[in-house]
Design an enzyme around this catalytic site. Structure first.
Site, PDB file in Angstrom:
ATOM      1  N   GLY A   1      61.577   1.041  53.868  1.00 57.85           N
ATOM      2  CA  GLY A   1      60.733   0.683  52.734  1.00 57.85           C
ATOM      3  C   GLY A   1      61.092  -0.643  52.107  1.00 57.85           C
ATOM      4  O   GLY A   1      60.221  -1.412  51.697  1.00 57.85           O
TER       5      GLY A   1
ATOM      6  N   THR B   1      58.286   9.865  57.164  1.00 53.28           N
ATOM      7  CA  THR B   1      57.256   9.724  56.137  1.00 53.28           C
ATOM      8  C   THR B   1      55.966  10.047  56.853  1.00 53.28           C
ATOM      9  O   THR B   1      55.902   9.919  58.071  1.00 53.28           O
ATOM     10  CB  THR B   1      57.193   8.236  55.675  1.00 53.28           C
ATOM     11  OG1 THR B   1      58.381   7.912  54.984  1.00 53.28           O
ATOM     12  CG2 THR B   1      56.007   7.942  54.779  1.00 53.28           C
TER      13      THR B   1
ATOM     14  N   THR C   1      55.320   3.330  57.654  1.00 53.26           N
ATOM     15  CA  THR C   1      56.521   4.161  57.645  1.00 53.26           C
ATOM     16  C   THR C   1      57.675   3.289  58.140  1.00 53.26           C
ATOM     17  O   THR C   1      57.454   2.296  58.826  1.00 53.26           O
ATOM     18  CB  THR C   1      56.384   5.388  58.575  1.00 53.26           C
ATOM     19  OG1 THR C   1      56.174   4.938  59.923  1.00 53.26           O
ATOM     20  CG2 THR C   1      55.236   6.286  58.166  1.00 53.26           C
ATOM     21  N   GLY C   2      58.886   3.701  57.793  1.00 52.54           N
ATOM     22  CA  GLY C   2      60.052   2.921  58.192  1.00 52.54           C
ATOM     23  C   GLY C   2      60.767   2.366  56.977  1.00 52.54           C
ATOM     24  O   GLY C   2      60.561   2.847  55.853  1.00 52.54           O
TER      25      GLY C   2
ATOM     26  N   ARG D   1      66.128   5.903  43.494  1.00 51.83           N
ATOM     27  CA  ARG D   1      65.537   4.902  44.404  1.00 51.83           C
ATOM     28  C   ARG D   1      64.085   5.264  44.728  1.00 51.83           C
ATOM     29  O   ARG D   1      63.788   6.389  45.102  1.00 51.83           O
ATOM     30  CB  ARG D   1      66.354   4.847  45.694  1.00 51.83           C
ATOM     31  CG  ARG D   1      65.830   3.875  46.764  1.00 51.83           C
ATOM     32  CD  ARG D   1      65.065   4.582  47.856  1.00 51.83           C
ATOM     33  NE  ARG D   1      64.758   3.695  48.995  1.00 51.83           N
ATOM     34  CZ  ARG D   1      63.925   4.021  49.979  1.00 51.83           C
ATOM     35  NH1 ARG D   1      63.339   5.202  49.984  1.00 51.83           N
ATOM     36  NH2 ARG D   1      63.689   3.189  50.965  1.00 51.83           N
TER      37      ARG D   1
ATOM     38  N   GLY E   1      61.067   4.111  47.311  1.00 49.10           N
ATOM     39  CA  GLY E   1      60.826   3.293  48.499  1.00 49.10           C
ATOM     40  C   GLY E   1      59.465   2.622  48.435  1.00 49.10           C
ATOM     41  O   GLY E   1      58.913   2.394  47.356  1.00 49.10           O
ATOM     42  N   ASP E   2      58.927   2.319  49.599  1.00 51.06           N
ATOM     43  CA  ASP E   2      57.615   1.665  49.665  1.00 51.06           C
ATOM     44  C   ASP E   2      56.461   2.659  49.517  1.00 51.06           C
ATOM     45  O   ASP E   2      55.383   2.304  49.063  1.00 51.06           O
ATOM     46  CB  ASP E   2      57.462   0.922  51.000  1.00 51.06           C
ATOM     47  CG  ASP E   2      57.650   1.840  52.212  1.00 51.06           C
ATOM     48  OD1 ASP E   2      58.404   2.823  52.112  1.00 51.06           O
ATOM     49  OD2 ASP E   2      57.030   1.567  53.259  1.00 51.06           O
TER      50      ASP E   2
END
Ligand code: ASP
Length: 346
Positions: A253, A199, A250-251, A227, A229-230
């Site tokens: 979510g 990301t 990042t990572g 889906r 994510g964050d």
């Protein structure tokens, strides 16, 4: 001006965690000093480690007077349009059905506005579409087909976002995902069953003390269609408060969304924590909310998560669960620096 924690601070935090006192100690905070405009103030840009070019572009444009959100988006667009970056925009890895669904969100400090798109298909630059939501609508987030139609109405081109390389990876993942399915396995390619992540988050401050943030991603590779994510969630993937600063992530979510991590990090800075300490405190909150199935036998998370933070006074930092790095434009040059972190990687 990085305020990365010293090794001693790291050890104190980590030992607190391993001693089972997660969350019982709070970092001390003194209220954020007011922003003072001086002739010497320079633009600052920080991003995830894949954003070296992004911070250079965004920082230089902000120096030249471009609006901080426009500058941040010009920076992340470099990754969105890069077919070799399989975690963002064009060439991003698809969902389990082989469809690339992109997420992005942004916040503009001076106008206190926000925009986001989730699961948008066929548009290479979701960060720009998120800005259009911010700029041209009374809404904050558009998703799926609605987001794509909205982009088309402004003349964005709908294209196949798969590249030969990303299609190859998806086909290999599909072939190797399980022993009992109807797809013939691809020999010697176990790597293909892994789930690459990635990301880009970018946060920009200009010499007037204005701040903006943007995050854009293709999300988790092979995700369940639909889906989000964050990254498209305001307050999770990124957050800006023009009187405090900006933060992004990042990572994994799903771990971030539960703590509204970007918002929490900005709130930490509002209370006077340094950007790095605010990011570390957010990670400790993440650990408090992590289910046992996502912890290894040593009680450590089996996933990665990073937070990047920048305050109005030009201080910046980043923290991660495990050693990682981030990109910075400090007003003069772009560099990659180490994050503070909670756990050594074994
Ligand atoms: N945060 C992204 C998501 O969960 C993935 C990543 O940063 O690797 O969609």
């Amino acid at each position: 001006m990085s305020d990365q924690v010293t090794r001693r601070t790291f050890l104190e935090i980590a030992s607190g965690l391993t001693a089972g006192v997660v969350g019982s100690t709070r970092l001390s905070a003194t209220p954020l000093a007011p922003f003072v405009h001086t002739e010497r103030n320079r633009a600052i840009a920080i991003a995830s480690a894949n954003g070296l070019g992004a911070v250079q572009t965004a920082g230089e444009l902000a120096e030249q007077g471009m609006d901080t959100l426009d500058a941040a988006i010009e920076g992340v667009k470099l990754r969105e349009l890069d077919p070799t970056d399989m975690s963002v925009g064009y060439g991003g890895l698809p969902n389990e059905h082989g469809v690339v669904q992109l997420d992005a969100s942004c916040m503009h400090g001076p106008s206190r506005r926000a925009g986001a798109v989730a699961a948008i298909e066929g548009i290479k630059t979701p960060s720009v579409v998120a800005k259009y939501v911010l700029k041209y609508t009374d809404h904050i987030m558009l998703v799926g087909v609605g987001a794509t139609r909205f982009a088309l109405s402004y003349g964005f081109q709908q294209e196949d976002l798969m590249t030969p390389a990303s299609r190859e990876r998806w086909l290999r993942w599909r072939a190797n995902r399980g022993a009992d399915d109807d797809w013939v396995n691809v020999d010697g390619d176990e790597e293909m069953v892994q789930r690459p992540t990635g990301t880009i988050n970018c946060n920009v401050l200009n010499s007037n003390g204005d701040v903006s943030s943007v995050t854009t991603t293709s999300g988790l590779a092979w995700k369940i269609p639909g889906r989000a994510g964050d990254s498209p969630i305001i307050g999770a993937g990124q957050y800006t408060d023009n009187s405090v600063g900006a933060a992004g992530s990042t990572g994994r979510g799903e771990a971030n969304i539960k703590v509204c991590g970007a918002f929490l990090t900005v709130e930490g800075m509002r209370r006077g924590l340094s950007p790095t300490d605010a990011a570390l405190e957010t990670l400790r909150r993440v650990l408090e909310t992590t289910q046992p199935r996502l912890m290894n036998e040593e009680g450590r998370p089996t996933f990665g998560l990073n937070f990047y933070a920048l305050n109005k006074n030009g201080e910046f930092g980043a923290a991660s669960l495990y050693p990682s790095s981030f990109a910075v434009w400090d007003g003069t040059e772009a560099s990659v620096q180490d994050t503070a972190y909670l756990f050594e990687r074994r």
